[in-house]
Design a protein around this motif. Structure first.
Motif, PDB file in Angstrom:
ATOM      1  N   ASN A 110       0.795  -1.233   0.000  1.00 47.32           N
ATOM      2  CA  ASN A 110       0.000   0.000   0.000  1.00 47.32           C
ATOM      3  C   ASN A 110       0.826   1.281   0.000  1.00 47.32           C
ATOM      4  O   ASN A 110       0.275   2.368   0.140  1.00 47.32           O
ATOM      5  N   ARG A 111       2.114   1.162  -0.149  1.00 48.31           N
ATOM      6  CA  ARG A 111       2.965   2.358  -0.108  1.00 48.31           C
ATOM      7  C   ARG A 111       2.583   3.403  -1.157  1.00 48.31           C
ATOM      8  O   ARG A 111       2.635   4.611  -0.868  1.00 48.31           O
ATOM      9  N   PRO A 112       2.166   3.025  -2.391  1.00 50.69           N
ATOM     10  CA  PRO A 112       1.773   4.056  -3.371  1.00 50.69           C
ATOM     11  C   PRO A 112       0.613   4.929  -2.912  1.00 50.69           C
ATOM     12  O   PRO A 112       0.460   6.061  -3.402  1.00 50.69           O
ATOM     13  N   LEU A 113      -0.202   4.455  -1.974  1.00 51.95           N
ATOM     14  CA  LEU A 113      -1.340   5.247  -1.501  1.00 51.95           C
ATOM     15  C   LEU A 113      -0.892   6.488  -0.737  1.00 51.95           C
ATOM     16  O   LEU A 113      -1.675   7.434  -0.584  1.00 51.95           O
ATOM     17  N   GLY A 118      -3.735  13.448   2.331  1.00 49.08           N
ATOM     18  CA  GLY A 118      -4.508  13.035   3.495  1.00 49.08           C
ATOM     19  C   GLY A 118      -4.263  11.617   3.957  1.00 49.08           C
ATOM     20  O   GLY A 118      -4.786  11.202   4.995  1.00 49.08           O
ATOM     21  N   VAL A 119      -3.476  10.834   3.215  1.00 46.90           N
ATOM     22  CA  VAL A 119      -3.208   9.444   3.584  1.00 46.90           C
ATOM     23  C   VAL A 119      -1.914   9.393   4.389  1.00 46.90           C
ATOM     24  O   VAL A 119      -0.875   9.894   3.947  1.00 46.90           O
ATOM     25  N   ASP A 120      -1.985   8.781   5.556  1.00 46.92           N
ATOM     26  CA  ASP A 120      -0.830   8.695   6.450  1.00 46.92           C
ATOM     27  C   ASP A 120      -0.442   7.231   6.652  1.00 46.92           C
ATOM     28  O   ASP A 120      -1.257   6.323   6.434  1.00 46.92           O
ATOM     29  N   PHE A 122       0.000   5.704   9.394  1.00 42.17           N
ATOM     30  CA  PHE A 122      -0.826   5.125  10.448  1.00 42.17           C
ATOM     31  C   PHE A 122      -2.167   4.648   9.897  1.00 42.17           C
ATOM     32  O   PHE A 122      -2.702   3.627  10.358  1.00 42.17           O
ATOM     33  N   ASP A 123      -2.724   5.367   8.935  1.00 44.61           N
ATOM     34  CA  ASP A 123      -3.992   4.964   8.326  1.00 44.61           C
ATOM     35  C   ASP A 123      -3.863   3.602   7.647  1.00 44.61           C
ATOM     36  O   ASP A 123      -4.773   2.765   7.728  1.00 44.61           O
ATOM     37  N   LEU A 124      -2.756   3.373   6.970  1.00 42.04           N
ATOM     38  CA  LEU A 124      -2.550   2.109   6.268  1.00 42.04           C
ATOM     39  C   LEU A 124      -2.481   0.943   7.251  1.00 42.04           C
ATOM     40  O   LEU A 124      -3.101  -0.103   7.033  1.00 42.04           O
ATOM     41  N   PHE A 125      -1.732   1.135   8.336  1.00 38.82           N
ATOM     42  CA  PHE A 125      -1.625   0.067   9.329  1.00 38.82           C
ATOM     43  C   PHE A 125      -2.943  -0.146  10.070  1.00 38.82           C
ATOM     44  O   PHE A 125      -3.349  -1.295  10.321  1.00 38.82           O
ATOM     45  N   LEU A 126      -3.628   0.940  10.419  1.00 39.69           N
ATOM     46  CA  LEU A 126      -4.889   0.813  11.146  1.00 39.69           C
ATOM     47  C   LEU A 126      -5.930   0.075  10.311  1.00 39.69           C
ATOM     48  O   LEU A 126      -6.666  -0.772  10.837  1.00 39.69           O
ATOM     49  N   ALA A 127      -5.991   0.377   9.015  1.00 40.78           N
ATOM     50  CA  ALA A 127      -6.950  -0.300   8.137  1.00 40.78           C
ATOM     51  C   ALA A 127      -6.693  -1.795   8.112  1.00 40.78           C
ATOM     52  O   ALA A 127      -7.619  -2.614   8.220  1.00 40.78           O
ATOM     53  N   ARG A 128      -5.441  -2.178   8.004  1.00 39.98           N
ATOM     54  CA  ARG A 128      -5.131  -3.605   7.935  1.00 39.98           C
ATOM     55  C   ARG A 128      -5.363  -4.286   9.278  1.00 39.98           C
ATOM     56  O   ARG A 128      -5.784  -5.442   9.334  1.00 39.98           O
ATOM     57  N   ILE A 129      -5.101  -3.594  10.368  1.00 41.67           N
ATOM     58  CA  ILE A 129      -5.355  -4.155  11.694  1.00 41.67           C
ATOM     59  C   ILE A 129      -6.842  -4.436  11.878  1.00 41.67           C
ATOM     60  O   ILE A 129      -7.239  -5.486  12.407  1.00 41.67           O
TER      61      ILE A 129
END
Length: 274
Positions: A110-113, A118-120, A122-129
């Motif tokens: 998800n790094r390209p996101l 507005g994408v952080d 922490f948002d990527l990790f929280l979504a997957r959690i």
């Protein structure tokens, strides 16, 4: 004499801290929701069949464990029902493994996101959690319902302790996933080591055996394996007749707290490398 003109005054509405916090929280919630939908479609596809298949795959771990035990002709170390004994080892392992792998791959997939405003991180990790919480819960229900429909009696002596054991398995997966996933973005060796950790944990965490019954030298090493501690503690909660001198809640709590703190501390660090 002409009176001086005063510059027009504009009444600027002051934004309160609560409004700023609410706006930021709303924005992050929308981002997390969008990332969750993307993760679900990437992992399971757009149809219900892919989602169901993804939930049924963990049953393969239990099937393999049952097959190996049957071939070796080993009885259950606790109780008389081999599949139930194996379930108490396979479920924590599955929850940890899938959480560990998926969270470890968060930045890789998800790094390209992060290029979107507005994408952080922490948002990527929280979504997957959040996705792992839902899928782990469904996997537990499916495995236990399947065994029950096959005629195996499901009776948990200590339901609270059993749920705590499953929750600790999930938290361990989050912690190790964060540690190896974040370090892997800086050193590829850490990512490789994180992938090797799965087979090692399958062999050395008491999935197919009782850690409390191991020789003292091996037992003294396994005691520092948090997944082995979690599995043994879960068996203590499930089987009323089982008491273990291997399970150490204080040691497990210290290891879990340390891994969680390290994983959370590394999240701000990764921002410097993105």
């Amino acid at each position: 004499m002409q009176r001086p003109r005063h510059a027009p005054t504009h009444h600027v509405r002051t934004r309160h801290a609560t409004e700023t916090w609410a706006a930021a929280s709303g924005m992050h919630a929308r981002v997390v929701g969008a990332v969750i939908m993307r993760d679900l479609q990437t992992r399971f596809g757009t149809g219900y069949f892919g989602f169901l298949l993804g939930l049924l795959i963990p049953l393969g771990h239990l099937t393999v464990a049952i097959a190996v035990t049957t071939i070796l002709g080993r009885p259950a170390p606790i109780g008389t029902d081999v599949p139930i004994f194996l379930m108490t080892g396979v479920l924590p392992f599955i929850i940890w493994l899938y959480g560990h792998r998926q969270i470890m791959q968060t930045m890789l997939q998800n790094r390209p996101l992060l290029h979107f405003p507005g994408v952080d991180v922490f948002d990527l990790f929280l979504a997957r959690i959040i996705v792992e919480i839902v899928t782990s819960t469904l996997v537990v229900l499916i495995v236990m319902m399947t065994l029950s429909m096959m005629g195996h009696e499901i009776y948990i002596a200590n339901p609270t302790g059993f749920l705590i054991g499953l929750a600790l398995s999930w938290l361990l997966g989050v912690s190790t996933g964060l540690v190896f996933g974040i370090l892997g973005t800086m050193w590829s060796f850490a990512f490789m080591l994180g992938n090797v950790l799965g087979p090692l944990m399958w062999v050395a965490s008491g999935v197919l055996f009782l850690a409390d019954g191991m020789p003292n030298r091996l037992r003294d090493i396994l005691v520092y394996n948090p997944l082995a501690q979690i599995i043994d503690g879960l068996r203590v909660a499930y089987f009323s007749e089982y008491w273990s001198s291997f399970y150490d809640p204080l040691l497990l709590g210290a290891i879990m707290l340390s891994l969680t703190a390290i994983g959370m501390a590394l999240v701000p660090v990764i921002r410097k490398f993105t």
